[in-house]
Design an enzyme around this catalytic site. Structure first.
Site, PDB file in Angstrom:
ATOM      1  CE1 TYR A 144      49.462  48.099  44.956  1.00 13.90           C
ATOM      2  CE2 TYR A 144      47.922  49.915  45.115  1.00 13.90           C
ATOM      3  CZ  TYR A 144      48.982  49.297  44.484  1.00 13.90           C
ATOM      4  OH  TYR A 144      49.564  49.878  43.386  1.00 13.90           O
ATOM      5  CD  GLU A 168      36.516  48.996  44.298  1.00 15.02           C
ATOM      6  OE1 GLU A 168      35.560  48.813  43.506  1.00 15.02           O
ATOM      7  OE2 GLU A 168      37.525  49.624  43.991  1.00 15.02           O
ATOM      8  N   GLY A 198      42.127  42.654  45.242  1.00 11.34           N
ATOM      9  CA  GLY A 198      41.570  43.018  43.958  1.00 11.34           C
ATOM     10  C   GLY A 198      40.405  43.975  44.154  1.00 11.34           C
ATOM     11  NE  ARG A 199      38.264  46.162  39.003  1.00  6.87           N
ATOM     12  CZ  ARG A 199      37.177  46.062  38.252  1.00  6.87           C
ATOM     13  NH1 ARG A 199      36.129  46.801  38.471  1.00  6.87           N
ATOM     14  NH2 ARG A 199      37.147  45.222  37.243  1.00  6.87           N
ATOM     15  CB  CYS A 241      46.049  43.105  47.659  1.00  5.22           C
ATOM     16  SG  CYS A 241      46.113  44.291  46.309  1.00  5.22           S
ATOM     17  CG  HIS A 242      42.638  46.866  47.082  1.00  6.32           C
ATOM     18  ND1 HIS A 242      43.757  46.674  46.292  1.00  6.32           N
ATOM     19  CD2 HIS A 242      42.339  48.181  47.000  1.00  6.32           C
ATOM     20  CE1 HIS A 242      44.109  47.828  45.753  1.00  6.32           C
ATOM     21  NE2 HIS A 242      43.278  48.756  46.169  1.00  6.32           N
TER      22      HIS A 242
END
Length: 185
Positions: free
Chosen positions: A137, A91, A87-88, A117-118
């Site tokens: 991802y 980051e 997800g985010r 994913c991320h």
């Protein structure tokens, strides 16, 4: 059974946070979900990412997830394995020096790590991917390659294990990723 540390944060991908957390608990493993600057009982917001035919995933607000452990109080030596959802959240989590230290500890100690994913953005920031075969991802491919790893393009429901590292491209890979991760536990 293993004791697993999960590092998560606001706007983590809902399924990638909830499903492995609940599945590992259901199998009898202990899972501590932590987030920097938060304590047990605090919640994080999640996002739902879906594949609806656009050039990238869509994002919707997900559930609130209650953390069950306090980041500032954790002792990495108490854990057998690490799980990093996507997800985010990765980051900004990768900008936290303590998060990076924790990931490096698990890699150096050769303890199982799973990331989806991320989530591998955290692994690239920690500098622990050199020479590894890694999936994520597809948008993470450039930084995985820059980290000295071999990006493995898998179907969205696939996962890959390289040593004690299990990675996968997105939440449809939960069955494959969890099966491989649990085999390492």
């Amino acid at each position: 059974m293993a004791r697993v540390l999960m590092i998560t944060g606001d706007f983590v991908e809902d399924y990638e946070n909830m499903v492995p957390f609940q599945a590992l608990l259901a199998m009898g493993h202990d899972v501590d979900a932590v987030c920097p600057d938060k304590k047990a009982g605090d919640t994080i917001a999640t996002s739902i990412h879906d594949f609806e035919g656009d050039q990238t995933y869509t994002e919707k607000r997900g559930h609130n997830f209650a953390l069950n452990a306090t980041f500032a109080e954790l002792n990495v030596n108490d854990y057998d394995a690490l799980y990093l959802p996507g997800g985010r959240a990765p980051e900004y989590l990768r900008l936290n020096p303590k998060v990076i230290e924790i990931i490096q500890h698990f890699a150096t100690a050769d303890k199982p790590i799973a990331s989806i994913c991320h989530g591998p953005q955290l692994l690239t920031a920690a500098g622990v991917l050199e020479g590894k075969k890694v999936s994520a991802y597809p948008a993470c491919q450039p930084e995985i390659k820059m980290a000295g790893a071999q990006y493995v393009d898998l179907p969205m429901d696939g996962a890959i294990t390289d040593g004690k590292l299990v990675t996968a491209p997105a939440w449809p890979a939960h069955p494959a990723m969890l099966k491989q991760f649990v085999a390492l536990l």
